[in-house]
Design a protein around this motif. Structure first.
Motif, PDB file in Angstrom:
ATOM      1  N   GLN A  37     -22.739  -8.535  -3.394  1.00  0.00           N
ATOM      2  CA  GLN A  37     -23.088  -8.529  -4.247  1.00  0.00           C
ATOM      3  C   GLN A  37     -24.217  -9.858  -4.172  1.00  0.00           C
ATOM      4  OE1 GLN A  37     -24.978  -5.489  -5.429  1.00  0.00           O
ATOM      5  NE2 GLN A  37     -23.605  -4.291  -5.838  1.00  0.00           N
ATOM      6  N   ARG A  38     -25.385  -9.551  -4.879  1.00  0.00           N
ATOM      7  CA  ARG A  38     -26.265 -10.747  -5.668  1.00  0.00           C
ATOM      8  C   ARG A  38     -26.616 -11.155  -6.930  1.00  0.00           C
ATOM      9  NH1 ARG A  38     -30.449 -14.883  -1.329  1.00  0.00           N
ATOM     10  NH2 ARG A  38     -30.031 -16.789  -2.417  1.00  0.00           N
ATOM     11  N   VAL A  39     -26.361 -12.186  -7.778  1.00  0.00           N
ATOM     12  CA  VAL A  39     -26.566 -12.221  -8.875  1.00  0.00           C
ATOM     13  C   VAL A  39     -27.698 -12.459  -9.023  1.00  0.00           C
ATOM     14  CG1 VAL A  39     -26.007 -13.155 -11.074  1.00  0.00           C
ATOM     15  CG2 VAL A  39     -24.280 -12.674  -9.217  1.00  0.00           C
ATOM     16  N   ALA A  40     -29.079 -11.402  -9.905  1.00  0.00           N
ATOM     17  CA  ALA A  40     -30.272 -12.305 -10.440  1.00  0.00           C
ATOM     18  C   ALA A  40     -30.544 -12.660 -11.742  1.00  0.00           C
ATOM     19  CB  ALA A  40     -31.129 -10.675 -10.300  1.00  0.00           C
ATOM     20  N   GLU A  41     -29.342 -11.902 -12.427  1.00  0.00           N
ATOM     21  CA  GLU A  41     -29.947 -12.436 -13.975  1.00  0.00           C
ATOM     22  C   GLU A  41     -28.191 -12.497 -14.766  1.00  0.00           C
ATOM     23  OE1 GLU A  41     -32.334 -10.047 -15.986  1.00  0.00           O
ATOM     24  OE2 GLU A  41     -33.254  -9.317 -15.207  1.00  0.00           O
ATOM     25  N   VAL A  42     -27.841 -13.729 -15.321  1.00  0.00           N
ATOM     26  CA  VAL A  42     -27.262 -13.017 -15.680  1.00  0.00           C
ATOM     27  C   VAL A  42     -27.188 -13.700 -17.658  1.00  0.00           C
ATOM     28  CG1 VAL A  42     -24.477 -15.348 -16.562  1.00  0.00           C
ATOM     29  CG2 VAL A  42     -25.977 -14.803 -14.400  1.00  0.00           C
ATOM     30  N   PRO A  43     -27.260 -12.358 -18.493  1.00  0.00           N
ATOM     31  CA  PRO A  43     -27.613 -12.613 -20.133  1.00  0.00           C
ATOM     32  C   PRO A  43     -26.813 -13.192 -21.068  1.00  0.00           C
ATOM     33  CG  PRO A  43     -27.280 -10.353 -18.942  1.00  0.00           C
ATOM     34  CD  PRO A  43     -27.197 -10.795 -17.808  1.00  0.00           C
ATOM     35  N   THR A  44     -25.146 -13.053 -20.748  1.00  0.00           N
ATOM     36  CA  THR A  44     -24.139 -13.153 -21.396  1.00  0.00           C
ATOM     37  C   THR A  44     -23.289 -13.489 -20.224  1.00  0.00           C
ATOM     38  OG1 THR A  44     -23.461 -11.170 -21.404  1.00  0.00           O
ATOM     39  CG2 THR A  44     -24.782 -11.305 -23.306  1.00  0.00           C
ATOM     40  N   PRO A  45     -22.670 -14.568 -20.932  1.00  0.00           N
ATOM     41  CA  PRO A  45     -21.690 -14.640 -19.887  1.00  0.00           C
ATOM     42  C   PRO A  45     -20.089 -14.294 -19.780  1.00  0.00           C
ATOM     43  CG  PRO A  45     -22.043 -16.421 -21.883  1.00  0.00           C
ATOM     44  CD  PRO A  45     -22.336 -14.869 -22.187  1.00  0.00           C
ATOM     45  N   ARG A  46     -20.715 -12.415 -20.071  1.00  0.00           N
ATOM     46  CA  ARG A  46     -20.237 -12.035 -19.304  1.00  0.00           C
ATOM     47  C   ARG A  46     -20.485 -10.705 -18.686  1.00  0.00           C
ATOM     48  NH1 ARG A  46     -17.789  -8.749 -22.887  1.00  0.00           N
ATOM     49  NH2 ARG A  46     -15.879  -8.310 -21.198  1.00  0.00           N
ATOM     50  N   ILE A  47     -21.938 -10.875 -18.558  1.00  0.00           N
ATOM     51  CA  ILE A  47     -22.765  -9.886 -17.428  1.00  0.00           C
ATOM     52  C   ILE A  47     -23.023 -10.819 -16.907  1.00  0.00           C
ATOM     53  CG2 ILE A  47     -24.446  -7.983 -18.077  1.00  0.00           C
ATOM     54  CD1 ILE A  47     -24.360  -7.697 -21.186  1.00  0.00           C
ATOM     55  N   ALA A  48     -23.064  -9.915 -15.566  1.00  0.00           N
ATOM     56  CA  ALA A  48     -23.598 -10.389 -14.259  1.00  0.00           C
ATOM     57  C   ALA A  48     -24.704  -9.413 -13.648  1.00  0.00           C
ATOM     58  CB  ALA A  48     -23.213 -10.654 -13.659  1.00  0.00           C
TER      59      ALA A  48
END
Length: 610
Positions: free
Chosen positions: A168-179
């Motif tokens: 998978q490629r990360v699009a957003e990081v809304p919180t330090p524990r969610i990608a």
């Protein structure tokens, strides 16, 4: 082509970077001087955008030991091209990025949304990072499930573990524990559905992830690779690569076993317009595979290649063990291979043109030409499409195992090629699990054989267009082959095929088969065009056309009264066309309906009337 001409050509293509000529580093293309140290130095000087160039000549390497780093040419610089027209003799390239240590993904049983990773601890990921997700959902479970890939060995009763991997490629990081990922859907295991799972993988409570530091954009082009003297040779070892391309290369291995390419944990792997010549038919063993794509690879294509004389030309396997250089700490073993396409290739005298194993999903084999050898394509994977191929082989066109599910075999021409060295029957599509593949609740599901042409020599004994059968496990201590398995519907559909000179055979413990609207002609060495063996039920036969009286149309075996299980009796025999002879009298326990005509004769009505 000189270095200057190559540089000018790169400029026309919009490429930038230097051209590093191996001659400038002391390499001598005379076929006898050891050039390994010179090429290693040239490769170490590469910068992104550069080209490593081998002028015409033969460049010899002394690096004959695959597991020793000093014997490889290391490529760890992104966006480089290794090109010819030189010939490389005994050269081994180690092309690699890095994979960081795995971290916990989910608490056991905790749900995750379809497009996001939720970690126990801060993950440290940034937008644009690549992540490899690892799940243990594929352990043995009582119901097997849609993604069941593991089983127990019949003799040892040991668990086979298969890790399911997805890039998978990360699009957003809304919180330090969610990608949040780029428009992708996670597979079911990441939602924490662990109900019924037995014996999970050691040290994997639910799922893990690791960041992939891919080596980007490495291309091998217009090179000739030779291995003439060394056994167990690997020409290219690839790990953690993105957009690795092998284009217009030639591989010559004579009679030596080994691999042209051995890859794991690679994304967007391309092998295009290349050729391979191995040896005359006669060798045996896994080390005869030319191209082996192993655990963690995703989005793989083999297009417009020509491969001659291989034991297994292309092998896709989820169980590639971490036995090569740099693999020891990467935990790559027993991973899946996803989204594989083999298209527009030509295979000549390859005993197995292409093979897939448990742990492979979404496999396409289309528009290929397979001439000679034993088997065209051997399939043990999930979600397969085998279409529009010409397969002319000695033993089998398409061989399926008990791991197969959600598979279509359509629009192929499958023909028997007489063998001067190997006797025995030929089968166009053969489903027969070996003893080690027979497992609880893992009968094939949703397999369609449609609109194919089957042609076999008239009268060849025991040959078949389609042959379906189960086998008892070899070990008496193997208890998973239960009555429930024997009653399970196999869900094969065989329809609208043209069958010449052979039969459709439904063997023991196969039920839930539909044989509809096929045409048969040219006789058969089995004596019946549709041959239903003993202990077969839940089978429907409708609207098949039999063009001549060379063989019995339909022959049905007896249902064993001594069996310790009962089949679903919903067997249906509908109207057939063309012939006057029909043998379908197997007694009332078989559950056949009477023919629409009200007699035991086949209707003479044309099939067009339907």
């Amino acid at each position: 082509m000189s270095s200057e001409e190559l540089r000018q050509g790169m400029a026309l293509e919009g490429q930038c970077g230097r051209v590093l000529n191996v001659l400038d580093y002391g390499a001598i293309g005379d076929g006898s001087t050891d050039c390994l140290a010179a090429v290693q130095q040239a490769a170490a000087d590469l910068r992104p955008g550069d080209t490593l160039y081998f002028p015409p000549g033969r460049y010899l390497s002394s690096g004959f030991r695959p597991g020793v780093m000093e014997h490889h040419v290391e490529i760890s610089t992104p966006h480089v091209t290794i090109t010819g027209p030189g010939t490389l003799v005994q050269f081994m390239f180690y092309v690699h990025g890095e994979a960081e240590a795995a971290a916990g993904l989910l608490e056991a049983g905790a749900p995750a949304q379809d497009d996001r990773l939720v970690s126990r601890e801060p993950h440290g990921l940034q937008p644009g990072d690549y992540v490899q997700l690892l799940s243990q959902i594929n352990c043995y479970s009582p119901d097997a499930g849609d993604w069941q890939l593991g089983s127990r060995a019949p003799v040892t009763n040991q668990q086979f573990y298969v890790r399911f991997t997805e890039m998978q490629r990360v699009a957003e990081v809304p919180t330090p524990r969610i990608a949040i990922f780029n428009s992708k859907v996670l597979y079911p295991g990441y939602r924490g559905h662990l109900e019924g799972v037995v014996e999970p993988m050691p040290d994997v409570a639910s799922a893990e992830f690791r960041k992939m530091n891919f080596l980007e954009g490495v291309t091998f082009r217009n090179l000739t690779f030779e291995n003439l003297v060394t056994r167990s040779f690997r020409t290219i070892i690839a790990r953690a690569c993105h957009r690795l391309t092998i284009e217009s290369c030639h591989f010559e291995a004579a009679g030596q076993p080994g691999f042209h390419l051995r890859a794991t944990d690679c994304l967007e792997l391309r092998v295009h317009s290349s050729t391979s010549v191995r040896r005359t038919v006669g060798g045996k063993g896994a080390s005869w595979n030319s191209f082996i794509v192993g655990g963690g690879c995703q989005d793989v294509t083999f297009v417009d290649n020509r491969l001659t004389g291989e034991w297994q030309a292309i092998d896709f396997t989820g169980d590639l063990l971490p036995s090569d250089v740099g693999y020891i700490d990467q935990k790559t073993a027993w991973s899946t291979v996803q989204h594989v396409a083999v298209r527009d290739n030509k295979f000549f005298n390859c005993n197995n043109a292409t093979t897939t194993h448990p742990g492979v999903t979404h496999f396409v084999f289309s528009d290929n030409e397979v001439v000679g050898g034993w088997t065209g394509v051997r399939v043990r994977s999930l979600y397969n499409r085998i279409s529009n191929n010409t397969i002319d082989t000695e033993r089998a066109g398409v061989a399926l195992s008990s791991f197969v599910s959600h598979t279509s075999i359509t629009g192929n021409s499958l023909r028997h090629r007489p063998s001067t060295s190997k006797g025995g029957p030929w089968v166009g599509v053969h489903y027969v699990p070996t003893g080690s593949e027979t497992m609880a609740d893992n009968a094939p599901r949703q397999v369609v054989v449609r609109s194919n042409e089957f042609h076999c020599l008239d009268g060849l004994p025991n040959s078949a267009a389609v042959n379906l059968e189960h086998r008892e496990p070899r070990s008496q201590d193997f208890r998973l082959f239960t009555a429930g398995v024997r009653r399970r519907r196999s869900n094969f559909t065989i329809e609208q095929n043209s069958v010449q000179g052979c039969s459709v055979v439904i063997g023991p413990w196969i039920n839930g088969i539909r044989v509809n609207r096929n045409s048969f002609e040219g006789g058969t060495g089995r004596g019946a065009y549709i041959d239903i063996g003993p202990d077969v039920a839940a089978t429907s036969l409708y609207h098949n056309m039999f063009y001549d009286g060379e063989a019995t149309a339909i022959r049905v075996g007896e249902l064993s009264t001594a069996a310790a299980y009962q089949y679903d009796p919903e067997t249906r025999l509908g109207e057939q066309f063309g012939m006057e002879r029909l043998n379908a009298d197997a007694g009332p326990t078989r559950g056949f309906e009477t023919l629409d005509s009200g007699s035991s004769q086949v209707s003479s009505s044309p099939i067009a009337s339907e």
